[in-house]
Each structure stands twice: as structure tokens, then as C-alpha cells.
Enzyme design. Structure first.
Site, PDB file in Angstrom:
ATOM      1  N   GLU A  84     -35.073 -60.518 -29.299  1.00  0.00           N
ATOM      2  CA  GLU A  84     -34.463 -60.089 -28.085  1.00  0.00           C
ATOM      3  C   GLU A  84     -34.445 -61.104 -26.957  1.00  0.00           C
ATOM      4  O   GLU A  84     -34.343 -60.812 -25.941  1.00  0.00           O
ATOM      5  CB  GLU A  84     -34.566 -58.444 -27.431  1.00  0.00           C
ATOM      6  CG  GLU A  84     -35.903 -58.137 -27.051  1.00  0.00           C
ATOM      7  CD  GLU A  84     -36.215 -56.830 -26.658  1.00  0.00           C
ATOM      8  OE1 GLU A  84     -36.788 -56.195 -27.280  1.00  0.00           O
ATOM      9  OE2 GLU A  84     -35.999 -56.626 -25.511  1.00  0.00           O
ATOM     10  N   CYS A 116     -36.131 -54.038 -29.318  1.00  0.00           N
ATOM     11  CA  CYS A 116     -37.196 -54.268 -30.328  1.00  0.00           C
ATOM     12  C   CYS A 116     -37.105 -53.727 -31.557  1.00  0.00           C
ATOM     13  O   CYS A 116     -37.865 -53.964 -32.540  1.00  0.00           O
ATOM     14  CB  CYS A 116     -38.540 -53.281 -29.516  1.00  0.00           C
ATOM     15  SG  CYS A 116     -38.773 -53.502 -27.939  1.00  0.00           S
ATOM     16  N   HIS A 250     -43.877 -48.332 -32.987  1.00  0.00           N
ATOM     17  CA  HIS A 250     -43.824 -49.420 -32.158  1.00  0.00           C
ATOM     18  C   HIS A 250     -44.693 -49.390 -30.826  1.00  0.00           C
ATOM     19  O   HIS A 250     -44.720 -48.022 -30.303  1.00  0.00           O
ATOM     20  CB  HIS A 250     -42.310 -49.267 -31.684  1.00  0.00           C
ATOM     21  CG  HIS A 250     -41.811 -50.560 -30.665  1.00  0.00           C
ATOM     22  ND1 HIS A 250     -42.153 -51.570 -30.398  1.00  0.00           N
ATOM     23  CD2 HIS A 250     -41.464 -49.941 -29.068  1.00  0.00           C
ATOM     24  CE1 HIS A 250     -41.981 -52.219 -29.355  1.00  0.00           C
ATOM     25  NE2 HIS A 250     -41.402 -51.354 -28.669  1.00  0.00           N
TER      26      HIS A 250
HETATM   27  N1  CAA Z   1     -56.935 -43.690 -14.722  1.00  0.00           N
HETATM   28  C1  CAA Z   1     -56.587 -43.065 -15.920  1.00  0.00           C
HETATM   29  N2  CAA Z   1     -55.558 -42.929 -16.153  1.00  0.00           N
HETATM   30  C2  CAA Z   1     -54.400 -43.008 -15.080  1.00  0.00           C
HETATM   31  C3  CAA Z   1     -54.915 -43.638 -13.928  1.00  0.00           C
HETATM   32  C4  CAA Z   1     -56.278 -43.836 -13.656  1.00  0.00           C
HETATM   33  N3  CAA Z   1     -56.697 -44.110 -12.559  1.00  0.00           N
HETATM   34  N4  CAA Z   1     -53.791 -43.646 -13.216  1.00  0.00           N
HETATM   35  C5  CAA Z   1     -52.728 -43.419 -13.933  1.00  0.00           C
HETATM   36  N5  CAA Z   1     -53.162 -43.126 -15.099  1.00  0.00           N
HETATM   37  C6  CAA Z   1     -52.393 -42.791 -16.106  1.00  0.00           C
HETATM   38  C7  CAA Z   1     -51.083 -42.020 -15.821  1.00  0.00           C
HETATM   39  O1  CAA Z   1     -51.434 -40.513 -15.713  1.00  0.00           O
HETATM   40  C8  CAA Z   1     -50.158 -42.307 -17.086  1.00  0.00           C
HETATM   41  O2  CAA Z   1     -50.361 -41.246 -18.302  1.00  0.00           O
HETATM   42  P1  CAA Z   1     -49.520 -40.423 -18.805  1.00  0.00           P
HETATM   43  O3  CAA Z   1     -48.492 -41.480 -19.259  1.00  0.00           O
HETATM   44  O4  CAA Z   1     -50.285 -40.083 -19.997  1.00  0.00           O
HETATM   45  O5  CAA Z   1     -49.255 -39.561 -17.855  1.00  0.00           O
HETATM   46  C9  CAA Z   1     -50.166 -43.782 -17.099  1.00  0.00           C
HETATM   47  O6  CAA Z   1     -51.759 -44.081 -16.735  1.00  0.00           O
HETATM   48  C10 CAA Z   1     -49.033 -44.399 -16.484  1.00  0.00           C
HETATM   49  O7  CAA Z   1     -49.057 -44.125 -15.202  1.00  0.00           O
HETATM   50  P2  CAA Z   1     -47.934 -44.149 -14.645  1.00  0.00           P
HETATM   51  O8  CAA Z   1     -46.781 -43.308 -15.638  1.00  0.00           O
HETATM   52  O9  CAA Z   1     -47.938 -43.637 -13.046  1.00  0.00           O
HETATM   53  O10 CAA Z   1     -47.381 -45.849 -14.528  1.00  0.00           O
HETATM   54  P3  CAA Z   1     -46.200 -46.595 -13.868  1.00  0.00           P
HETATM   55  O11 CAA Z   1     -45.250 -45.750 -13.536  1.00  0.00           O
HETATM   56  O12 CAA Z   1     -46.653 -47.671 -13.131  1.00  0.00           O
HETATM   57  O13 CAA Z   1     -45.659 -47.185 -15.473  1.00  0.00           O
HETATM   58  C11 CAA Z   1     -44.553 -47.451 -17.470  1.00  0.00           C
HETATM   59  C12 CAA Z   1     -45.750 -46.733 -16.641  1.00  0.00           C
HETATM   60  C13 CAA Z   1     -43.280 -46.472 -17.085  1.00  0.00           C
HETATM   61  C14 CAA Z   1     -44.810 -47.456 -18.710  1.00  0.00           C
HETATM   62  C15 CAA Z   1     -44.420 -48.979 -17.140  1.00  0.00           C
HETATM   63  O14 CAA Z   1     -45.606 -49.633 -17.740  1.00  0.00           O
HETATM   64  C16 CAA Z   1     -43.052 -49.571 -17.589  1.00  0.00           C
HETATM   65  O15 CAA Z   1     -41.969 -49.434 -16.993  1.00  0.00           O
HETATM   66  N6  CAA Z   1     -43.180 -50.270 -18.827  1.00  0.00           N
HETATM   67  C17 CAA Z   1     -42.097 -50.772 -19.497  1.00  0.00           C
HETATM   68  C18 CAA Z   1     -41.372 -49.956 -20.316  1.00  0.00           C
HETATM   69  C19 CAA Z   1     -41.819 -49.539 -21.404  1.00  0.00           C
HETATM   70  O16 CAA Z   1     -42.861 -49.957 -21.892  1.00  0.00           O
HETATM   71  N7  CAA Z   1     -41.215 -48.350 -22.028  1.00  0.00           N
HETATM   72  C20 CAA Z   1     -41.788 -47.690 -23.199  1.00  0.00           C
HETATM   73  C21 CAA Z   1     -40.609 -47.129 -24.145  1.00  0.00           C
HETATM   74  S1  CAA Z   1     -39.346 -48.308 -24.426  1.00  0.00           S
HETATM   75  C22 CAA Z   1     -39.859 -49.222 -25.652  1.00  0.00           C
HETATM   76  O17 CAA Z   1     -40.769 -48.997 -26.385  1.00  0.00           O
HETATM   77  C23 CAA Z   1     -39.151 -50.464 -25.809  1.00  0.00           C
HETATM   78  C24 CAA Z   1     -39.995 -51.714 -25.334  1.00  0.00           C
HETATM   79  O18 CAA Z   1     -40.658 -52.379 -25.841  1.00  0.00           O
HETATM   80  C25 CAA Z   1     -39.769 -52.130 -23.622  1.00  0.00           C
END
Ligand code: CAA
Length: 417
Positions: A84, A116, A250
Site C-alpha cells: 500500500e 495491509c 496482523h
Molecule cells: N502505561 C501503560 N499503558 C498506557 C499508559 C502508561 N503510562 N498510557 C496509556 N497506556 C495505554 C492505554 O490504556 C491504551 O491501552 P488500551 O488500548 O489497552 O486501552 C494504550 O496505551 C494506547 O493508549 P491510547 O489509546 O491513549 O493511545 P493513542 O490515542 O495515542 O493512540 C492508536 C493509539 C489509536 C493505536 C494510535 O497509535 C494510532 O492511531 N495508530 C495507527 C492506527 C492503527 O494502528 N490502528 C490499528 C487497527 S487498523 C490496522 O490494523 C491497519 C494498519 O496496519 C494501520
């Protein structure tokens, strides 16, 4: 017993030369390291410079596959690249690879793009091409190659990475014999992650994308389970996923595999009961699910934790990890694989690991490739991130690797060590 004599005979990989330890990213962005290490399950993130684009990574992996498998290129009748992060809206990555590596002009050569999921679509199409008899004794090469770039200070930044896995698909499936015809697909039209033409970084609705992935893994695993039961691969009445020796999902970030596995188990339990789990059942499943994740899924996360997201290639770095971690004891055992592509399409399928799989995968020399990588600090990472897409670092390709050198007369040029 597998359901076919078609599948992956050998594989090889390509990795960027540099990586960023995830704690260095946490320091750079002022984020609590545990959010990235525990919250996302990240450890290291491959950082490609623009010289290591999807063409260079794919061609490097194919070149290594030819070298380590001893395959005569003249036997290749199909080359499919799942990606992609292609480099041209018309000319496929596969055509660049064909030319750089020297594959036959008589081969069927194409890219598959579906976020993906493209690598899996290519692998299953190539396997079914062989099983149908259309291959007429020839073999296929399927490559999953991607650069996962989100950009500085975005929520996706800690989930970047890059890499390629090239697979030789044939009637001698020494790594994985596929259970052809036993898969479950699930697709819906969603905007969870997308990259409009001309944009270098994707647009992402991160939390929604996690929900889309979970809905997809529930749907796809139901389809796989129904067919696996009908074909007698698993015993009806007992949880089907628990009857697999290992599962690879994945991996956009390692924690996602945990969420996926727990969701598959819960879906199976609730489907059997015909109702949601009650509080006691949920508590029991929390403990059982955590133990099964450690046993069945953690071995698939070795390479994803060292490389980061590689989009199409992430599942195949997961499979490679399973074989590396499982060693000869995994030979003859059935494993499950789940592929998710945003947008979205997904598929769960299974296959039987070959008796010599760990020996075959060892030829990919992955430990040496990992050991040869250079760690970056925050400053070095920012310097690479700031390079324009057409501005590769001025350096020679690593041994056996290809590099993008720049655009000459409107055409992309590549060099090989
Ligand atoms: N200690 C331990 N854990 C902590 C913490 C700390 N100090 N602070 C936060 N966390 C945890 C949170 O509780 C959360 O855990 P859970 O999901 O188990 O609840 C985790 O860390 C992540 O925290 P946030 O949700 O607050 O993180 P974020 O809002 O910054 O973003 C994300 C997380 C949405 C995955 C972001 O990284 C993102 O947008 N990633 C790209 C999209 C993606 O990967 N999507 C996955 C599905 S789509 C797919 O698979 C296709 C692809 O390849 C893109």
C-alpha cells in the site's frame, strides 16, 4: 494433515538499515515510555530513509529469496507484490522488481493493493493459481512490502516501521502447507485508515480503526471456524481457536494482537452460549485468555516488536517469528493466520507448518540482518523523517540490497550493491 500440497516453500526478508529504540521516541516526544512499551507493546521501530522504498525492499527480499532457495528464476510464472506504499500510480512495484531481479518476461506480474490485506490476497491468489493447475508446473513469488509512515507527533508515530517478506509459493510447501478452501473473509466499507492519492502520510481514525479490526476478526474467524469444523480440521463443540497450535494476527502494534486474540476467544464462547458472557464467565475468561495469548500468540510477536508495523508484511513477519520461535517442534502442527486491511477487508486462514520449516527459515539469515542494523537517537530519527520522498541519503546499498537513487528523466532509478 493439511488440506493441500500448496503453500510457502521458502521465504526471505528485507529490513531497513536503521531503527529507533522506542524509549528514544518516548524521550523525544515527552511521552511516558510505558505508554509505548506496555500500552502499545512496542520495542523498536525500523526507520527507512527514502532510498529504502517499497521497490528497494521488495527487490532486496526477492534477490535474497533466489540466492537462499536456489530457485531457477526461469521457473517463476507469477510475481505478485502486495503493498500500500507503491511509488507510482500506474507502474506496479512488481514491474520494478521483475526488472531489477531479472524474472522471466513470460511471467504474470502485478501488484495487489488493499491496505495491509494486499499481501494475503496475493498469497491466496497465487496458491489457488497453483492448485488450479494453471501454473503448469511453474512457481510463484509473492512479496509483501511496505513503508509504514505516519509522520512526526501523530498518534500513529510510535507504530511506524518498514520491511518486506518474499515468499516462494509452490507444490513443495516446506514452511507452510495451506488449508486451501478453509478461510473466512470479512469486508465492509469503512474510513478507518486511508491515504488519498498524492498524500505521503495516511489519514487515520485510530480508535475507530481498532474497532473495525475487532469486528473484522470476529467475522473472519467465524467463517474460518465454520469451514474448519465442516472439513474436520477442528472438533465441533470445543473452542476452535484453542485447537490451533499458534496464531499470528496482523500486527499494527503488538498490543493489537492481544486485543484480537481475546476478541476471537470471546466471540467463540458467546456464539456457543448464544448470549453475552456474565461477570463470572468474563473473569474466568480474562485469566484463560491471558494464558492462551502467552502460549499461542506471543511467539508471533518477536519480529513485529523489533521492526514495527510493516502493513502487508506484518502478518508474514509474524508467521516467520512463529516458525523461528517454535523450532522443529512446531513441524506438523496447524497454525492460524489473520490478515486485516483497513477500508476494510480481512481473512482468517490456516495451514500446517512443515517438518523442516525452522531449518528453511533459518536460511533467511534474520539474526544477522537484525544484528547489522544501526540504532538511531532522536536527532538522527528526526533528520531522516524530514527528508523529502525523492531525497535518499547519499550512501551505497548494504550488501545484497537495492536502493532508490533518485529520479532521472522522470524515471525512478535504483542501484544494487
Ligand atoms: N502505561 C501503560 N499503558 C498506557 C499508559 C502508561 N503510562 N498510557 C496509556 N497506556 C495505554 C492505554 O490504556 C491504551 O491501552 P488500551 O488500548 O489497552 O486501552 C494504550 O496505551 C494506547 O493508549 P491510547 O489509546 O491513549 O493511545 P493513542 O490515542 O495515542 O493512540 C492508536 C493509539 C489509536 C493505536 C494510535 O497509535 C494510532 O492511531 N495508530 C495507527 C492506527 C492503527 O494502528 N490502528 C490499528 C487497527 S487498523 C490496522 O490494523 C491497519 C494498519 O496496519 C494501520
Amino acid at each position: 494433515m493439511s488440506l493441500s500440497d500448496v503453500g510457502i516453500e521458502a521465504l526471505a526478508v528485507a529490513l531497513p538499515r536503521r531503527y529507533l529504540p522506542i524509549e528514544a521516541l518516548a524521550r523525544l516526544r515527552g511521552v511516558e515510555p510505558a505508554k509505548l512499551t506496555v500500552g502499545l507493546g512496542a520495542r523498536e521501530m525500523a526507520v527507512p530513509d527514502p532510498g529504502e522504498d517499497s521497490v528497494a525492499l521488495a527487490a532486496t527480499a526477492v534477490q535474497r529469496l533466489l540466492a537462499t532457495s536456489g530457485l531457477d528464476p526461469a521457473r517463476v510464472g507469477l510475481l505478485a507484490v502486495g503493498t500500500e506504499s507503491g511509488v507510482d500510480s500506474a507502474k506496479p512495484v512488481a514491474s520494478f522488481v521483475q526488472g531489477l531481479v531479472g524474472l522471466p518476461r513470460e511471467a504474470r506480474v502485478f501488484d495487489v493493493q488493499h491496505a495491509c490485506y494486499g499481501g494475503t490476497a496475493a498469497l491466496l491468489a497465487a496458491s489457488e493459481w497453483i492448485a488450479s493447475g494453471a501454473a503448469d508446473g511453474r512457481v510463484a513469488i509473492v512479496v509483501a512490502a511496505d513503508v509504514a509512515r505516519y509522520g512526526a507527533r501523530t498518534a500513529g508515530e510510535p507504530t511506524q516501521g518498514a520491511g518486506a517478506v518474499a515468499m516462494l509459493v509452490s507444490e513443495r510447501p516446506e514452511v507452510l502447507a495451506l488449508d486451501l478452501g478453509v478461510s473466512g473473509a470479512f469486508a465492509t466499507d469503512v474510513h478507518d485508515f486511508w491515504r488519498p492519492v498524492g498524500r505521503r502520510e495516511p489519514l487515520v481514525d485510530g480508535h475507530y480503526s481498532i474497532q473495525c479490526y475487532l469486528d473484522a476478526v470476529a467475522g473472519a474467524s467465524r467463517g474460518w471456524r465454520a469451514r474448519a469444523e465442516r472439513r474436520g480440521l477442528v472438533t465441533k463443540g470445543a473452542p476452535a481457536s484453542a485447537q490451533l497450535a499458534r496464531l499470528a494476527y496482523h500486527v499494527p502494534f503488538c498490543k493489537m494482537a492481544r486485543k484480537a486474540h481475546l476478541h476471537v476467544r470471546r466471540t467463540e464462547l458467546e456464539d456457543r452460549l448464544g448470549r453475552p458472557l456474565d461477570a463470572d464467565e468474563l473473569a474466568a475468561e480474562d485469566a484463560a485468555g491471558a494464558a492462551s495469548f502467552e502460549r499461542q500468540v506471543v511467539p508471533s510477536l518477536e519480529l513485529p516488536a523489533r521492526i514495527g508495523n510493516t502493513y502487508t508484511a506484518a502478518l508474514y513477519f509474524g508467521l516467520t517469528s512463529l516458525v523461528r520461535q517454535g523450532g522443529p517442534a512446531l513441524g506438523g502442527q496447524r497454525v492460524g493466520l489473520f490478515s486485516y486491511g483497513s477500508g476494510c477487508a480481512s481473512e482468517m486462514y490456516s495451514g500446517v507448518v512443515g517438518a523442516r520449516a525452522s531449518e528453511v527459515v533459518a536460511r533467511a539469515g534474520i539474526d544477522d540482518l537484525l544484528a547489522a542494523r544501526e540504532p538511531l537517537d532522536g536527532e538522527g530519527y528526526e533528520r531522516i523523517l524530514a527528508l523529502g520522498a525523492g531525497e535518499p541519503l547519499d550512501e551505497a546499498p548494504a550488501p545484497g540490497a537495492f536502493r532508490f537513487r533518485g529520479v532521472v528523466d522522470d524515471k525512478r532509478t535504483y542501484a544494487r550493491a
